[in-house]
Design a protein around this motif. Sequence first.
Motif, PDB file in Angstrom:
ATOM      1  N   ILE B 291       0.696  -1.229  -0.069  1.00 55.36           N
ATOM      2  CA  ILE B 291       0.040  -0.062   0.096  1.00 55.36           C
ATOM      3  C   ILE B 291       0.874   1.312  -0.063  1.00 55.36           C
ATOM      4  CG2 ILE B 291      -1.799   1.307   1.185  1.00 55.36           C
ATOM      5  CD1 ILE B 291      -2.714  -1.346   2.322  1.00 55.36           C
ATOM      6  N   THR B 292       0.741   2.190  -1.265  1.00 56.22           N
ATOM      7  CA  THR B 292       1.445   3.428  -1.169  1.00 56.22           C
ATOM      8  C   THR B 292       0.499   4.370  -0.884  1.00 56.22           C
ATOM      9  OG1 THR B 292       1.285   3.526  -3.301  1.00 56.22           O
ATOM     10  CG2 THR B 292       3.460   2.263  -2.660  1.00 56.22           C
ATOM     11  N   GLY B 293       1.136   5.667  -0.540  1.00 51.78           N
ATOM     12  CA  GLY B 293       0.231   6.882  -0.344  1.00 51.78           C
ATOM     13  C   GLY B 293       0.271   6.851   1.199  1.00 51.78           C
ATOM     14  N   PRO B 294      -0.417   7.926   1.836  1.00 50.61           N
ATOM     15  CA  PRO B 294      -0.408   8.222   3.157  1.00 50.61           C
ATOM     16  C   PRO B 294      -1.386   7.331   3.731  1.00 50.61           C
ATOM     17  CG  PRO B 294      -1.171  10.015   1.908  1.00 50.61           C
ATOM     18  CD  PRO B 294      -0.842   9.263   0.911  1.00 50.61           C
ATOM     19  N   PHE B 295      -1.239   6.638   4.789  1.00 51.71           N
ATOM     20  CA  PHE B 295      -2.194   6.068   5.679  1.00 51.71           C
ATOM     21  C   PHE B 295      -1.597   5.970   7.069  1.00 51.71           C
ATOM     22  CE2 PHE B 295       0.003   2.308   4.044  1.00 51.71           C
ATOM     23  CZ  PHE B 295       0.226   1.614   5.282  1.00 51.71           C
ATOM     24  N   SER B 296      -2.572   6.030   8.093  1.00 51.92           N
ATOM     25  CA  SER B 296      -2.266   5.458   9.347  1.00 51.92           C
ATOM     26  C   SER B 296      -3.664   4.695   9.687  1.00 51.92           C
ATOM     27  CB  SER B 296      -2.115   6.643  10.205  1.00 51.92           C
ATOM     28  OG  SER B 296      -3.289   7.400  10.327  1.00 51.92           O
ATOM     29  N   ILE B 297      -3.246   3.467  10.096  1.00 49.49           N
ATOM     30  CA  ILE B 297      -4.514   2.568  10.446  1.00 49.49           C
ATOM     31  C   ILE B 297      -4.503   2.070  11.812  1.00 49.49           C
ATOM     32  CG2 ILE B 297      -4.991   1.895   8.058  1.00 49.49           C
ATOM     33  CD1 ILE B 297      -3.344  -0.684   8.562  1.00 49.49           C
ATOM     34  N   LEU B 298      -5.549   1.733  12.464  1.00 48.72           N
ATOM     35  CA  LEU B 298      -5.756   1.109  13.623  1.00 48.72           C
ATOM     36  C   LEU B 298      -6.525  -0.225  13.201  1.00 48.72           C
ATOM     37  CD1 LEU B 298      -6.615   3.465  16.531  1.00 48.72           C
ATOM     38  CD2 LEU B 298      -4.595   2.217  16.057  1.00 48.72           C
ATOM     39  N   LEU B 299      -5.912  -1.330  13.316  1.00 43.41           N
ATOM     40  CA  LEU B 299      -6.456  -2.683  13.054  1.00 43.41           C
ATOM     41  C   LEU B 299      -6.927  -3.244  14.414  1.00 43.41           C
ATOM     42  CD1 LEU B 299      -7.125  -5.319  11.378  1.00 43.41           C
ATOM     43  CD2 LEU B 299      -4.931  -6.056  11.885  1.00 43.41           C
ATOM     44  N   GLY B 300      -8.295  -3.489  14.739  1.00 40.99           N
ATOM     45  CA  GLY B 300      -8.708  -4.108  15.661  1.00 40.99           C
ATOM     46  C   GLY B 300      -8.960  -5.657  15.555  1.00 40.99           C
ATOM     47  N   PHE B 301      -8.804  -6.554  16.492  1.00 43.72           N
ATOM     48  CA  PHE B 301      -9.161  -7.823  16.139  1.00 43.72           C
ATOM     49  C   PHE B 301      -9.389  -8.397  17.494  1.00 43.72           C
ATOM     50  CE2 PHE B 301      -4.426  -7.169  16.112  1.00 43.72           C
ATOM     51  CZ  PHE B 301      -3.892  -8.203  17.032  1.00 43.72           C
ATOM     52  N   GLU B 302      -9.954  -9.702  17.622  1.00 42.25           N
ATOM     53  CA  GLU B 302     -10.026 -10.339  18.970  1.00 42.25           C
ATOM     54  C   GLU B 302      -8.897 -10.483  19.597  1.00 42.25           C
ATOM     55  OE1 GLU B 302     -11.990 -13.895  18.305  1.00 42.25           O
ATOM     56  OE2 GLU B 302     -11.866 -14.471  20.248  1.00 42.25           O
ATOM     57  N   GLY B 303      -8.759  -9.821  20.742  1.00 45.16           N
ATOM     58  CA  GLY B 303      -7.674  -9.934  21.549  1.00 45.16           C
ATOM     59  C   GLY B 303      -6.509  -8.932  21.342  1.00 45.16           C
ATOM     60  N   GLY B 304      -6.589  -8.184  20.252  1.00 48.39           N
ATOM     61  CA  GLY B 304      -5.537  -7.124  20.133  1.00 48.39           C
ATOM     62  C   GLY B 304      -5.834  -6.120  19.192  1.00 48.39           C
ATOM     63  N   MET B 305      -4.696  -5.273  19.245  1.00 46.82           N
ATOM     64  CA  MET B 305      -4.775  -4.142  18.109  1.00 46.82           C
ATOM     65  C   MET B 305      -3.321  -3.593  17.466  1.00 46.82           C
ATOM     66  SD  MET B 305      -6.097  -0.242  18.989  1.00 46.82           S
ATOM     67  CE  MET B 305      -7.591  -0.650  20.038  1.00 46.82           C
ATOM     68  N   MET B 306      -3.585  -3.275  16.388  1.00 42.78           N
ATOM     69  CA  MET B 306      -2.203  -3.064  15.669  1.00 42.78           C
ATOM     70  C   MET B 306      -2.311  -1.492  15.109  1.00 42.78           C
ATOM     71  SD  MET B 306      -0.163  -4.721  12.668  1.00 42.78           S
ATOM     72  CE  MET B 306      -0.977  -4.546  10.970  1.00 42.78           C
ATOM     73  N   ALA B 307      -1.304  -0.893  15.211  1.00 38.85           N
ATOM     74  CA  ALA B 307      -1.161   0.429  14.669  1.00 38.85           C
ATOM     75  C   ALA B 307      -0.153   0.385  13.466  1.00 38.85           C
ATOM     76  CB  ALA B 307      -0.986   1.730  15.698  1.00 38.85           C
ATOM     77  N   LEU B 308      -0.463   0.977  12.474  1.00 34.81           N
ATOM     78  CA  LEU B 308       0.490   1.210  11.272  1.00 34.81           C
ATOM     79  C   LEU B 308       0.448   2.230  10.365  1.00 34.81           C
ATOM     80  CD1 LEU B 308       2.672  -0.780  10.025  1.00 34.81           C
ATOM     81  CD2 LEU B 308       0.925  -1.574   8.571  1.00 34.81           C
ATOM     82  N   ASN B 309       1.645   2.806  10.327  1.00 34.31           N
ATOM     83  CA  ASN B 309       1.734   4.135   9.323  1.00 34.31           C
ATOM     84  C   ASN B 309       2.180   3.470   8.096  1.00 34.31           C
ATOM     85  OD1 ASN B 309       2.274   6.585  11.765  1.00 34.31           O
ATOM     86  ND2 ASN B 309       0.918   6.651  10.046  1.00 34.31           N
ATOM     87  N   ASP B 310       2.185   4.132   6.870  1.00 37.65           N
ATOM     88  CA  ASP B 310       2.724   4.120   5.766  1.00 37.65           C
ATOM     89  C   ASP B 310       4.046   4.237   5.764  1.00 37.65           C
ATOM     90  OD1 ASP B 310       1.739   6.928   5.681  1.00 37.65           O
ATOM     91  OD2 ASP B 310       3.629   6.824   4.474  1.00 37.65           O
ATOM     92  N   ARG B 311       4.984   3.523   4.793  1.00 40.54           N
ATOM     93  CA  ARG B 311       6.304   3.588   4.953  1.00 40.54           C
ATOM     94  C   ARG B 311       6.908   4.799   4.852  1.00 40.54           C
ATOM     95  NH1 ARG B 311       8.612   0.261   0.247  1.00 40.54           N
ATOM     96  NH2 ARG B 311       8.163   1.560  -1.450  1.00 40.54           N
ATOM     97  N   LEU B 312       6.287   6.012   4.356  1.00 47.51           N
ATOM     98  CA  LEU B 312       7.238   7.182   4.597  1.00 47.51           C
ATOM     99  C   LEU B 312       6.474   8.193   5.774  1.00 47.51           C
ATOM    100  CD1 LEU B 312       7.338   8.645   0.810  1.00 47.51           C
ATOM    101  CD2 LEU B 312       9.070   7.532   2.248  1.00 47.51           C
ATOM    102  N   LYS B 313       5.550   7.438   6.402  1.00 47.87           N
ATOM    103  CA  LYS B 313       4.933   8.212   7.552  1.00 47.87           C
ATOM    104  C   LYS B 313       4.160   9.568   7.019  1.00 47.87           C
ATOM    105  CE  LYS B 313       4.540   8.918  12.545  1.00 47.87           C
ATOM    106  NZ  LYS B 313       3.701   8.293  12.905  1.00 47.87           N
ATOM    107  N   LEU B 314       3.389   9.165   5.937  1.00 48.00           N
ATOM    108  CA  LEU B 314       2.884  10.569   5.554  1.00 48.00           C
ATOM    109  C   LEU B 314       1.357  10.890   6.352  1.00 48.00           C
ATOM    110  CD1 LEU B 314       3.178   9.966   1.790  1.00 48.00           C
ATOM    111  CD2 LEU B 314       4.696  11.357   3.050  1.00 48.00           C
ATOM    112  N   ARG B 315       1.279  10.226   7.379  1.00 52.38           N
ATOM    113  CA  ARG B 315       0.210  10.753   8.138  1.00 52.38           C
ATOM    114  C   ARG B 315       0.568  10.604   9.639  1.00 52.38           C
ATOM    115  NH1 ARG B 315      -2.117  12.735   4.592  1.00 52.38           N
ATOM    116  NH2 ARG B 315      -4.070  12.389   3.731  1.00 52.38           N
ATOM    117  N   SER B 316      -0.027  11.405  10.302  1.00 55.98           N
ATOM    118  CA  SER B 316       0.432  11.518  11.811  1.00 55.98           C
ATOM    119  C   SER B 316      -0.325  10.500  12.546  1.00 55.98           C
ATOM    120  CB  SER B 316      -0.021  12.847  12.394  1.00 55.98           C
ATOM    121  OG  SER B 316      -1.561  12.920  12.444  1.00 55.98           O
ATOM    122  N   MET B 317       0.419   9.922  13.691  1.00 59.95           N
ATOM    123  CA  MET B 317       0.016   8.659  14.597  1.00 59.95           C
ATOM    124  C   MET B 317       0.930   8.811  15.821  1.00 59.95           C
ATOM    125  SD  MET B 317      -1.635   5.469  14.975  1.00 59.95           S
ATOM    126  CE  MET B 317      -1.488   4.576  13.154  1.00 59.95           C
TER     127      MET B 317
END
Lengths: 501, 366
Positions: B291-317
């Motif tokens: 995935i290219t272009g800016p993103f910051s995501i929060l992935l919720g799942f059963e028992g956990g959470m993952m935060a991830l930014n795009d590889r250039l960190k084009l969005r704040s988190m």
Amino acid sequence: MAIDFLYPEFEVVRDQSRCIACRVCERQCANEVHSYDEDLKLMVSDESRCVNCHRCVSLCPTRALKIIKSPHTFRENANWTQDAIQEVYRQANSGAVLLSSMGNPKQFPVYWDKILINASQVTNPSIDPLREPMETRVFLGKKPTNITRDQNGKIKTDLPPQLELELPILFSAMSYGSISYNAHESLARAAVEMGTYYNTGEGGLHKDFYKYGAHTIVQVASGRFGVHKDYLEQGAAIEIKMGQGAKPGIGGHLPGTKITGDVSATRMIPEGTDAISPAPHHDIYSIEDLRQLVYSLKEATEYKKPIIVKVAAVHNIAAIASGIARSGADIIAIDGFRGGTGAAPTRIRDNVGIPIELALASVDQRLREEGIRNEVSLIAGGSIRNSADVVKAIALGADAVYIATGALLALGCHLCRTCQTGKCNWGIATQRPDLVKRLNPDIGCRRLINLLTAWEHEIKEFMGGMGINSIESLKGNRLMLRGVGKKKKELSILGIAHAGE
Amino acid sequence: MKKEGEIRIPSGCAIAGVFAKDGKNINGGLIVRAMTTMHERSNGLGGGFAGYGIYPQYKDLYALHVFYDNMTARSECEKFIDEMFEIVNLSKIPIRKSPKITDEPLIWRYFVTPHQNKLADSQLDEKEYMVRCVIRINTKYTGSYVFSCGKNMGVFKAVGYPEDVGEFYRLDEYEGYSWTAHGRYPTNTPGWWGGAHPFSMLDYSIVHNGEISSYDANRRFIEMFGYKCTLLTDTEVITYIIDFLLRHEKLTLEETAAVIAAPFWDTIERKTPDEAARYKYLRNVFSSLLITGPFSILLGFEGGMMALNDRLKLRSMVVGEKGDMTYFASEECAIRMMEPNVDNLWSPRGGEPVIVRLNGGVNHGN
């Protein structure tokens, strides 16, 4: 001389006030256009021999020469054009098939020129390739999505054989024989330098070039010229040539005049014989036979090399490609009807096959609909003219592109379309030693490297503009393309929206 | 005006998340308050929340949250739900009427389990069966839209500002160990509830801020594997990619991050040969899921959470920790609203996943 009704196509215009009668033009012209008239003390020309290759123009030290299209015309006729009339004369003279070279020059739509590329504004940032990493590395080969792990749970990284390219451009097949030793050396060295591949074409591989094997794709065509175990083992990949965009449905043709010394040895055929490869592979009359050849070649090379199947873009290309994808091939190369050639029957070149843009779009879409796009990589060729064409091809769905005419232009080709005569004044499509030496492989290699480097910069600028910093995110990303001035049907085949939509 | 799914609508956004590693209950009101501080990052055209651990009484059942345009759509869709699932409980989702949230569709909730004979006939595993049924409703049943279908979790979303959406759904009456939130700033005005975020599939839910440039490359690849992108939003395709990589391909979260926010080649080349080979493998095999272009995501799942930014960190988190609590947000102010005295606070690097799990330590990525 009998009347042949043919009037020269070009005029050689010599500014006598500039001409110093140095006779460079005379020495440079293999077609023997120029001569020195001792009585007149002037250079004179026989323009009937001129092919408009610009060799004399380029080398004239006083710029006394130019070649212009002859204004001499037939009475105007929208149906019986000058070409149409002259071709009748030619065939009435010779009783033979008309021969030409290079790609289809006729007025068919060039879809590339009706496709526009996107750029980021406001909602996401463009990326500056001068300041941020911008990646163009591509792998060609099967990508099975069945992850396996070792006993420690680590992913096993074995994959079917892959070609690794630093940029998504390869040099397409041009045989040794159709082009010169020095042309081949230029291509091979440029491929090594740029981290990509060149392709032997169907004429075998000169022993001197075995050292570039890691960047060489060796071709197996219907004539099997120059195919033997060592040859197969030299290559990084093996390409089965089923067809060629310039002449779908027929085999290769190298005139005997070009089968000299080393060319004869490399092809493993006698000197001076015409090298005519059969129209079909006589061991492939159907798709199941192709599978056998694919696996024969894999067996012969111990499954270490990807197998490319090259086909001409024809009407049923999507179904054909689907068949190839299911026949064990690792890569499919599709060659559009504008692809070049060293010699092809004019009628075939100008009337058979379809544009690569449409073929590529429908193949990529079909393979995705069938869920087998990952089974093969796609190379599109014929004709890719510049970096914008490359970007558009990748966004339509190609993994990489083949270039050949563009590469020859970089070496000095002027597209005079008479390769079949073997008298290439630029030392490219000839085997005459005095002509071949005109192409310096050091310079040729440098010019090819320059070309690819320039394109690479431009591709990165395009990508950055779209906010894409790795080429894989461009592949098949048709939302980045819009058409202009094309019909709904054409756009639907291309799988792109109209500009403004 | 075309609605979502008929046209691609990019959007900017605010996201926030909170996770209790010890599994203690967090009131939904907390995350709603966090979103109020980032009001300016939304424009009132979409807000939503996902909560985990909120249905302990039905924790083994799939909770379907469904929007219906009208009663006809509802009765059509319910026939299908009834045919495919055993319905243990159904009700309207309780709401608090507010002038700030208008034009609401019918919002229903079903706790279901697949009919065992249907499931056996389908020769699919239970999750795949669920996914196919949900995609079927969302693509074939006009006027019906399933926006949440996980176990012991639920998505709540609407057109409006996130804090108003939280109020509307009475989130202060729910408690869970994990919450994510989203406020939307679309560059177009669809006004469709289904287009708000989070987007979810089974227990995976995604809130996302950004506009990805790889969208069509990702979409055309993932659709080969039975997914159908109907909303044409980034979040939808990211959810499918994550579902594909985690559930089908059985990648770990770290490996998934290395596919969608792959390290640059020169970074990979600096790793040990073994590691480099694995990163190269993932980038090669799943090249179309980068995935290219800016993103910051929060992935919720059963028992956990993952935060991830795009590889250039084009969005704040930003991420903050306090004891067993971990906080995520587009802006620090939202974290401070949830916990003024965090023990530490940092901005994860581009492409570096931050993963938290119940009863596990915080994983700062690689």
